[in-house]
Scaffold this motif. Structure first.
Motif, mmCIF file in Angstrom:
data_model
loop_
_atom_site.group_PDB
_atom_site.id
_atom_site.type_symbol
_atom_site.label_atom_id
_atom_site.label_comp_id
_atom_site.label_asym_id
_atom_site.label_seq_id
_atom_site.Cartn_x
_atom_site.Cartn_y
_atom_site.Cartn_z
ATOM 1 N N THR A 50 0.797 -1.230 0.000
ATOM 2 C CA THR A 50 0.000 0.000 0.000
ATOM 3 C C THR A 50 0.827 1.276 0.000
ATOM 4 O O THR A 50 0.268 2.367 -0.064
ATOM 5 N N GLY A 51 2.142 1.176 0.088
ATOM 6 C CA GLY A 51 2.974 2.363 0.261
ATOM 7 C C GLY A 51 2.968 3.299 -0.935
ATOM 8 O O GLY A 51 2.608 2.943 -2.055
ATOM 9 N N ARG A 52 3.415 4.515 -0.689
ATOM 10 C CA ARG A 52 3.481 5.547 -1.713
ATOM 11 C C ARG A 52 4.554 5.190 -2.735
ATOM 12 O O ARG A 52 5.632 4.710 -2.388
ATOM 13 N N GLN A 53 4.269 5.444 -4.001
ATOM 14 C CA GLN A 53 5.220 5.200 -5.077
ATOM 15 C C GLN A 53 5.320 6.432 -5.965
ATOM 16 O O GLN A 53 4.434 7.276 -5.969
ATOM 17 N N ALA A 54 6.415 6.494 -6.728
ATOM 18 C CA ALA A 54 6.517 7.550 -7.723
ATOM 19 C C ALA A 54 5.402 7.361 -8.749
ATOM 20 O O ALA A 54 5.166 6.262 -9.231
ATOM 21 N N ALA A 55 4.697 8.449 -9.069
ATOM 22 C CA ALA A 55 3.509 8.349 -9.924
ATOM 23 C C ALA A 55 3.823 7.717 -11.275
ATOM 24 O O ALA A 55 3.045 6.929 -11.801
ATOM 25 N N GLU A 56 4.995 8.036 -11.840
ATOM 26 C CA GLU A 56 5.321 7.505 -13.166
ATOM 27 C C GLU A 56 5.738 6.032 -13.102
ATOM 28 O O GLU A 56 5.883 5.392 -14.134
ATOM 29 N N GLN A 57 5.922 5.502 -11.889
ATOM 30 C CA GLN A 57 6.340 4.113 -11.741
ATOM 31 C C GLN A 57 5.284 3.288 -10.999
ATOM 32 O O GLN A 57 5.602 2.242 -10.431
ATOM 33 N N MET A 58 4.052 3.733 -11.017
ATOM 34 C CA MET A 58 2.993 2.996 -10.321
ATOM 35 C C MET A 58 2.899 1.575 -10.857
ATOM 36 O O MET A 58 2.872 1.353 -12.063
ATOM 37 N N HIS A 59 2.865 0.621 -9.956
ATOM 38 C CA HIS A 59 2.781 -0.769 -10.380
ATOM 39 C C HIS A 59 2.098 -1.588 -9.293
ATOM 40 O O HIS A 59 1.922 -1.137 -8.162
ATOM 41 N N GLN A 60 1.718 -2.793 -9.646
ATOM 42 C CA GLN A 60 1.043 -3.689 -8.729
ATOM 43 C C GLN A 60 2.048 -4.362 -7.794
ATOM 44 O O GLN A 60 3.249 -4.389 -8.059
ATOM 45 N N PRO A 61 1.570 -4.943 -6.676
ATOM 46 C CA PRO A 61 2.496 -5.332 -5.606
ATOM 47 C C PRO A 61 3.090 -6.736 -5.676
ATOM 48 O O PRO A 61 4.024 -7.023 -4.943
ATOM 49 N N LEU A 62 2.577 -7.637 -6.518
ATOM 50 C CA LEU A 62 2.999 -9.032 -6.413
ATOM 51 C C LEU A 62 4.494 -9.213 -6.662
ATOM 52 O O LEU A 62 5.188 -9.896 -5.891
ATOM 53 N N CYS A 128 15.439 -7.261 -13.733
ATOM 54 C CA CYS A 128 14.746 -7.317 -12.446
ATOM 55 C C CYS A 128 13.448 -6.498 -12.519
ATOM 56 O O CYS A 128 13.289 -5.489 -11.840
ATOM 57 N N THR A 129 12.522 -6.931 -13.351
ATOM 58 C CA THR A 129 11.235 -6.265 -13.522
ATOM 59 C C THR A 129 10.127 -7.325 -13.542
ATOM 60 O O THR A 129 10.408 -8.517 -13.673
ATOM 61 N N PRO A 130 8.850 -6.919 -13.457
ATOM 62 C CA PRO A 130 7.775 -7.901 -13.309
ATOM 63 C C PRO A 130 7.298 -8.552 -14.593
ATOM 64 O O PRO A 130 6.394 -9.396 -14.559
ATOM 65 N N TYR A 131 7.890 -8.219 -15.728
ATOM 66 C CA TYR A 131 7.290 -8.653 -16.987
ATOM 67 C C TYR A 131 7.433 -10.156 -17.237
ATOM 68 O O TYR A 131 6.583 -10.754 -17.899
ATOM 69 N N TYR A 169 -2.441 -8.657 -10.307
ATOM 70 C CA TYR A 169 -1.641 -8.194 -9.169
ATOM 71 C C TYR A 169 -0.157 -8.083 -9.501
ATOM 72 O O TYR A 169 0.607 -7.527 -8.727
ATOM 73 N N THR A 170 0.233 -8.625 -10.656
ATOM 74 C CA THR A 170 1.609 -8.464 -11.123
ATOM 75 C C THR A 170 1.781 -7.151 -11.867
ATOM 76 O O THR A 170 2.775 -6.438 -11.687
ATOM 77 N N HIS A 171 0.799 -6.816 -12.704
ATOM 78 C CA HIS A 171 0.903 -5.604 -13.523
ATOM 79 C C HIS A 171 -0.502 -5.196 -13.959
ATOM 80 O O HIS A 171 -1.379 -6.036 -14.129
ATOM 81 N N PHE A 172 -0.702 -3.895 -14.157
ATOM 82 C CA PHE A 172 -2.010 -3.407 -14.605
ATOM 83 C C PHE A 172 -2.439 -4.051 -15.918
ATOM 84 O O PHE A 172 -3.625 -4.255 -16.164
ATOM 85 N N HIS A 173 -1.478 -4.378 -16.770
ATOM 86 C CA HIS A 173 -1.809 -5.013 -18.046
ATOM 87 C C HIS A 173 -2.472 -6.372 -17.857
ATOM 88 O O HIS A 173 -3.077 -6.899 -18.790
ATOM 89 N N GLY A 174 -2.349 -6.942 -16.667
ATOM 90 C CA GLY A 174 -3.054 -8.183 -16.391
ATOM 91 C C GLY A 174 -4.556 -8.036 -16.552
ATOM 92 O O GLY A 174 -5.250 -9.017 -16.843
ATOM 93 N N GLY A 175 -5.069 -6.816 -16.379
ATOM 94 C CA GLY A 175 -6.492 -6.575 -16.599
ATOM 95 C C GLY A 175 -6.875 -6.823 -18.051
ATOM 96 O O GLY A 175 -7.945 -7.371 -18.341
#
Length: 220
Positions: A50-62, A128-131, A169-175
């Motif tokens: 739930t923590g604050r993130q840089a707006a341009e780097q918003m991502h899901q938590p998994l 080291c990214t979620p893709y 929960y990995t990435h918004f594109h999962g939607g």
């Protein structure tokens, strides 16, 4: 057949070797550092979520949760990139399963080989990214949906919904993956029960997160 499994295992091991060569060839890039910082900065797991993130780097938590646990062992570049290597290489048997069920063994092995050398999966298999995790969860959801349509059962539908939720929960594109799988399943007019079960499972797992997600967007 045993030879098919041996061939898939061989292709997968070759893909591991191909990616492993690049794991320590460079220091972490800006995007990788961002994901690492966002995963280890918070004092608690709840802070990661739930923590604050840089707006341009918003991502899901998994992925952050995975990376937090992994980084607890070492901050070496090759070590931090290893989960992505594993995720993208695990895509190979998933693709093989998906294509084999649809088209047979020969096209399935060809698809597995193409997955092993696909440029995007090679690239994201060494950073080291979620893709890489997104690719694995998305392909897993597609393979599971294919099985749920071929041999309907509540477990297969629920499993598909769980994998779609993990993609989200990995990435918004999962939607978008969830929408694509839903439209794919919608074509099968006599399998609507499977679609309803998938949608229900995905909704139950994802909708409770939406208020926290919106709040996170507001404070980031």
């Amino acid at each position: 057949a045993r030879w098919e499994w041996a061939a898939v295992a061989g292709v997968t091991l070759a893909a591991v070797a191909l990616r492993a060569v690049y794991l320590s060839q460079s220091s972490l890039e800006h995007l990788e550092v961002t994901y690492l910082f966002e995963s280890i900065k918070p004092e608690s797991l709840w802070g990661v979520i739930t923590g604050r993130q840089a707006a341009e780097q918003m991502h899901q938590p998994l992925f952050d949760l995975v990376l937090r646990g992994w980084a607890g062992q070492s901050l070496d570049e090759a070590w931090l990139r290893t989960p992505s290597l594993m995720f993208t290489c695990l895509c190979i048997p998933v693709v093989w399963t998906l294509v084999r069920d649809e088209l047979g063994p020969a096209p399935a092995l060809q698809a597995a080989a193409l997955t092993a050398v696909a440029p995007l999966l090679v690239w994201y298999g060494r950073d080291c990214t979620p893709y890489g995790l997104l690719a694995l969860m998305s392909l897993g959801a597609m393979a599971s949906a294919r099985q749920a349509l071929a041999t309907p059962s509540r477990w297969r539908s629920v499993r598909t919904g769980i994998l779609l939720a993990l993609s989200f929960y990995t990435h918004f594109h999962g939607g978008w993956i969830a929408i694509t799988v839903g439209l794919w399943m919608l074509r099968e007019r006599d399998k609507r029960q499977a679609l309803r079960e998938v949608v229900a499972t995905t909704a139950v797992l994802c909708l409770p997160w939406i208020p926290a997600l919106l709040d996170k967007l507001l404070i980031s």
